[in-house]
Design an enzyme around this catalytic site. Structure first.
Site, mmCIF file in Angstrom:
data_model
loop_
_atom_site.group_PDB
_atom_site.id
_atom_site.type_symbol
_atom_site.label_atom_id
_atom_site.label_comp_id
_atom_site.label_asym_id
_atom_site.label_seq_id
_atom_site.Cartn_x
_atom_site.Cartn_y
_atom_site.Cartn_z
ATOM 1 C CG HIS A 147 -0.186 0.132 2.526
ATOM 2 N ND1 HIS A 147 0.484 -0.929 3.094
ATOM 3 C CD2 HIS A 147 0.031 1.185 3.347
ATOM 4 C CE1 HIS A 147 1.067 -0.532 4.208
ATOM 5 N NE2 HIS A 147 0.816 0.759 4.390
ATOM 6 C CG ASP B 111 1.691 5.072 4.902
ATOM 7 O OD1 ASP B 111 1.297 3.895 4.906
ATOM 8 O OD2 ASP B 111 2.726 5.458 5.488
ATOM 9 C CG HIS C 1 5.061 1.094 2.983
ATOM 10 N ND1 HIS C 1 4.613 2.326 2.526
ATOM 11 C CD2 HIS C 1 4.414 0.888 4.149
ATOM 12 C CE1 HIS C 1 3.751 2.833 3.379
ATOM 13 N NE2 HIS C 1 3.599 1.981 4.380
ATOM 14 N NE ARG D 259 2.261 6.453 9.188
ATOM 15 C CZ ARG D 259 1.146 5.920 8.675
ATOM 16 N NH1 ARG D 259 1.131 4.670 8.282
ATOM 17 N NH2 ARG D 259 0.057 6.639 8.576
HETATM 18 FE FE LIG Z 1 1.952 2.015 5.714
#
Ligand SMILES: [Fe+2]
Length: 315
Positions: free
Chosen positions: A137, A139, A291, A306
């Site tokens: 995917h 983000d 990723h 994150r």
């Molecule tokens: Fe991700």
């Protein structure tokens, strides 16, 4: 490769640039070392303390990041506040996630604890499970302005496994035939976060992105091929996590074309697979990559945090 103040990014591939870099290396003090991790994407940056970057180092890291698409800084061991401060050197942090609440007191920091199976399943639905990791995917492409990039801090790393794979979507686009490149350039795709996040959005009541609150996720439409706002390079911009269909095509045509693109866009030669160590920071360009997380760590503990940077509208 050693990067110096006089050689710019050090990421160029032309011979003249390399000769220049070699000459400059002999006379200038190195800023940091860049170790490429594959032929098309990814590099480790060594010899920097990311808590104390000067302006030259920030510019050089940004140039290396644009070139390699994802860069890793081992051995940093940042606190959440230091993580956030590092992110601010490269852009404006968004809310940690449009739907999933961030850390208490630090809403820009989004934590995923993969040991909490139910939490992960609620958050990632069909895309992620503890046993399968997270599928490919990009983000948050289901909003009008998806993130520019994400900065990940490895907090708890399993004894083995839990790697993250990244794929270079510029290289994937460049490898297509000119006729297909041209056709794809005429198309737009719908990205929908509801399949994954409706459950948790209903649970938390409302989501928040770029300061706006919402109670449901409206799909976003983006070009299938986007042009990078900083480099001008074209890349594929569809992903199996969030792209539902190509707007201009019949559904069967869209399904077939997307199935091909999903397979093509993560061919081994476009990817790098990174094994984390606790304290490593990873920073990827969300505009030109996909990723995935390898779900090969069983019940072992894996925690990441994150911080996400605000992006622009894909064009
Ligand atoms: Fe991700």
């Amino acid at each position: 490769m050693t990067l110096t103040a006089d050689t710019g990014t050090g990421a160029g591939t032309d011979t003249a640039g390399q000769e220049q870099a070699a000459a400059a290396t002999a006379v200038a003090e190195p800023l940091f070392e860049i170790v490429p991790l594959s032929g098309n994407i990814g590099a480790e940056i060594r010899g920097l303390d990311v808590r104390a970057l000067d302006e030259r180092e920030v510019a050089a890291v940004r140039a290396a990041w644009l070139h390699y698409k994802v860069v890793f800084f081992p051995g940093q061991h940042l606190t959440p506040a230091e993580h956030l401060a590092f992110a601010r050197r490269f852009g404006e942090p968004t809310e940690g996630h449009p739907v999933i609440p961030g850390l208490d007191g630090q809403p820009e920091v989004f934590e995923i604890d993969y040991s909490k199976a139910r939490e992960l399943a609620a958050a990632y639905g069909r895309v992620g499970t503890v046993s399968r990791g997270l599928d490919w995917h990009t983000d948050v492409t289901f909003v009008k302005r998806p993130p520019l990039g994400s900065i990940l801090r490895a907090v708890v790393v399993p004894p083995a496994g839990g790697d993250t794979l990244f794929s270079n979507q510029e290289a994937a686009f460049a490898a297509l035939s000119p006729a297909l490149q041209e056709f794809l350039g005429t198309l737009t795709a719908v990205h929908n976060g509801e399949a994954q996040f409706k459950g948790i959005l209903d649970l938390v009541g409302e989501g928040r992105w770029e300061g706006e609150t919402f109670v449901r996720l409206e799909p976003a439409t983006h070009p299938v091929v986007r042009t990078h706002p900083e480099t001008g390079k074209k890349s594929l911009f569809v992903n199996p996590g969030f792209t539902s269909h190509i707007a201009e095509l019949d559904r069967a045509e869209s399904d077939a074309l997307l199935a091909f693109l999903y397979q093509h866009s993560v061919r081994p030669e476009f990817t790098v697979r990174y094994h984390w160590q606790e304290g490593t920071i990873g920073f990827w360009d969300n505009r030109a990559t996909q990723h995935a997380v390898a779900g090969d760590f069983g019940d072992a503990h894996r925690v990441i945090q994150r911080v996400t940077l605000r992006g622009d509208e894909p064009r």
